[in-house]
Design an enzyme around this catalytic site. Sequence first.
Site, PDB file in Angstrom:
ATOM      1  N   ARG A  49       0.848  -1.215   0.000  1.00  0.00           N
ATOM      2  CA  ARG A  49       0.000   0.000   0.000  1.00  0.00           C
ATOM      3  C   ARG A  49       0.875   1.254   0.000  1.00  0.00           C
ATOM      4  NH1 ARG A  49      -2.870  -3.401   3.691  1.00  0.00           N
ATOM      5  NH2 ARG A  49      -1.911  -2.391   5.486  1.00  0.00           N
ATOM      6  N   LYS A 139     -12.601  14.284   5.501  1.00  0.00           N
ATOM      7  CA  LYS A 139     -13.709  13.793   4.676  1.00  0.00           C
ATOM      8  C   LYS A 139     -14.558  12.802   5.450  1.00  0.00           C
ATOM      9  CE  LYS A 139     -14.263  10.192   1.753  1.00  0.00           C
ATOM     10  NZ  LYS A 139     -13.982   9.260   0.632  1.00  0.00           N
ATOM     11  N   GLU A 180     -19.673  14.751   2.233  1.00  0.00           N
ATOM     12  CA  GLU A 180     -19.935  13.845   1.103  1.00  0.00           C
ATOM     13  C   GLU A 180     -21.190  13.019   1.322  1.00  0.00           C
ATOM     14  OE1 GLU A 180     -16.830  10.985   0.208  1.00  0.00           O
ATOM     15  OE2 GLU A 180     -17.885  10.276  -1.563  1.00  0.00           O
ATOM     16  N   LYS A 222     -19.015  17.376  -1.551  1.00  0.00           N
ATOM     17  CA  LYS A 222     -18.623  16.304  -2.487  1.00  0.00           C
ATOM     18  C   LYS A 222     -19.842  15.454  -2.799  1.00  0.00           C
ATOM     19  CE  LYS A 222     -15.473  12.403  -3.023  1.00  0.00           C
ATOM     20  NZ  LYS A 222     -14.082  11.966  -2.875  1.00  0.00           N
TER      21      LYS A 222
HETATM   22  P1  13P Z   1     -14.968   7.462  -6.271  1.00  0.00           P
HETATM   23  O1  13P Z   1     -14.581   8.635  -7.129  1.00  0.00           O
HETATM   24  O2  13P Z   1     -14.259   6.173  -6.667  1.00  0.00           O
HETATM   25  O3  13P Z   1     -16.438   7.319  -6.109  1.00  0.00           O
HETATM   26  O4  13P Z   1     -14.358   7.724  -4.825  1.00  0.00           O
HETATM   27  C1  13P Z   1     -14.457   8.976  -4.282  1.00  0.00           C
HETATM   28  C2  13P Z   1     -14.535   8.873  -2.820  1.00  0.00           C
HETATM   29  O5  13P Z   1     -13.765   9.475  -2.109  1.00  0.00           O
HETATM   30  C3  13P Z   1     -15.600   8.034  -2.229  1.00  0.00           C
HETATM   31  O6  13P Z   1     -15.692   8.314  -0.866  1.00  0.00           O
END
Ligand code: 13P
Length: 337
Positions: A49, A139, A180, A222
């Site tokens: 990773r 996030k 998000e 987001k």
């Molecule tokens: P994706 O663009 O693959 O949907 O991932 C963005 C992300 O941070 C999901 O939490």
Amino acid sequence: MGLPDWAGLAATARQMVADGKGILAADESGGTIARRFAEIGVESTEPARRGYRTTLFSADGLGEHVSGVILYDETLRQKMDDGTPVPQHLSACGIVPGIKVDKGLVPLVPESKEQVTEGLDGLGKRLEEYRGLGARFAKWRAVLTIGPGTPSLACIHDNAWLLARYARICQDTGLVPIVEPEVLMDGDHPLARSAAATRQVLAAVFAELRHQDVHLPGMVLKPNMVTPGAKVFGSASVVEVAAATVEVLRACVPAAVPGIAFLSGGQSEQEATDNLAAIAALGPHPWWLTFSFGRALQASAVRAWAGKAENAAAAQRALLERASANSGALRAALARR
Ligand code: 13P
């Protein structure tokens, strides 16, 4: 803890979304990165990773297209090959380091397909540590599903409250929250259903952000793009997707929010870029619009890497190709104004 530095938060939020640069979501959880590695036949170990992610972060010129990187807890604590801690390396490249802070999804109620996001307990303390390690934004991802009877009001409101509470704690700790709420693409629903669900979710999220007195200039939204369900993805054109997405965002997102950074949500790399370009082309918009893609920035890169250090340059080229395609589309739209 004194009053938050509102001007500082707003400046960081702007830096994350402005000028055609976007965010690389490299915050896959342990389970998710293991699935991505399994697809290329690589075992997910700590060195693997670190090797993969530091390869991406070493791409020459990444900071011309990428404003920020969302890291996972493990990565925030790892070092580049030369011993520089990852967040300090990113900052030196002009890229803002951030951190995923939610602890994943649990069923809303037993037997339910709907989910809520965990992670509020002890969040303030964790954020202080993350800030000390160099993170400047955070996030938290909420997930809503479209299906019979869903998203339910309970799921929408619980997730909206959690997102707003998380955002408030972030700002009080001096971190910019990425908020998000993802309405998943899974299913065979038409475009209009995604539009209605996304509108309902965003309306609830902004009502809660207001109730909890979250400072809108110091956050980034987001959201998902408004698309038909994945099983009938081609049933709406790029132009229709862009129009529906912009209509929903204009109805729900106050202009005080500096930027909207879309997730890719399972779209292919090219689909996500095409939709982003079409959305940007409908501007001028009241906010900066950009990308915060995970899969749509990394799908080619992880395949090119394939677990081998000798493929580092190929992986970096693949990442830069996607990042520059997205930032190029945004800059082209800005230049036409
Ligand atoms: P994706 O663009 O693959 O949907 O991932 C963005 C992300 O941070 C999901 O939490």
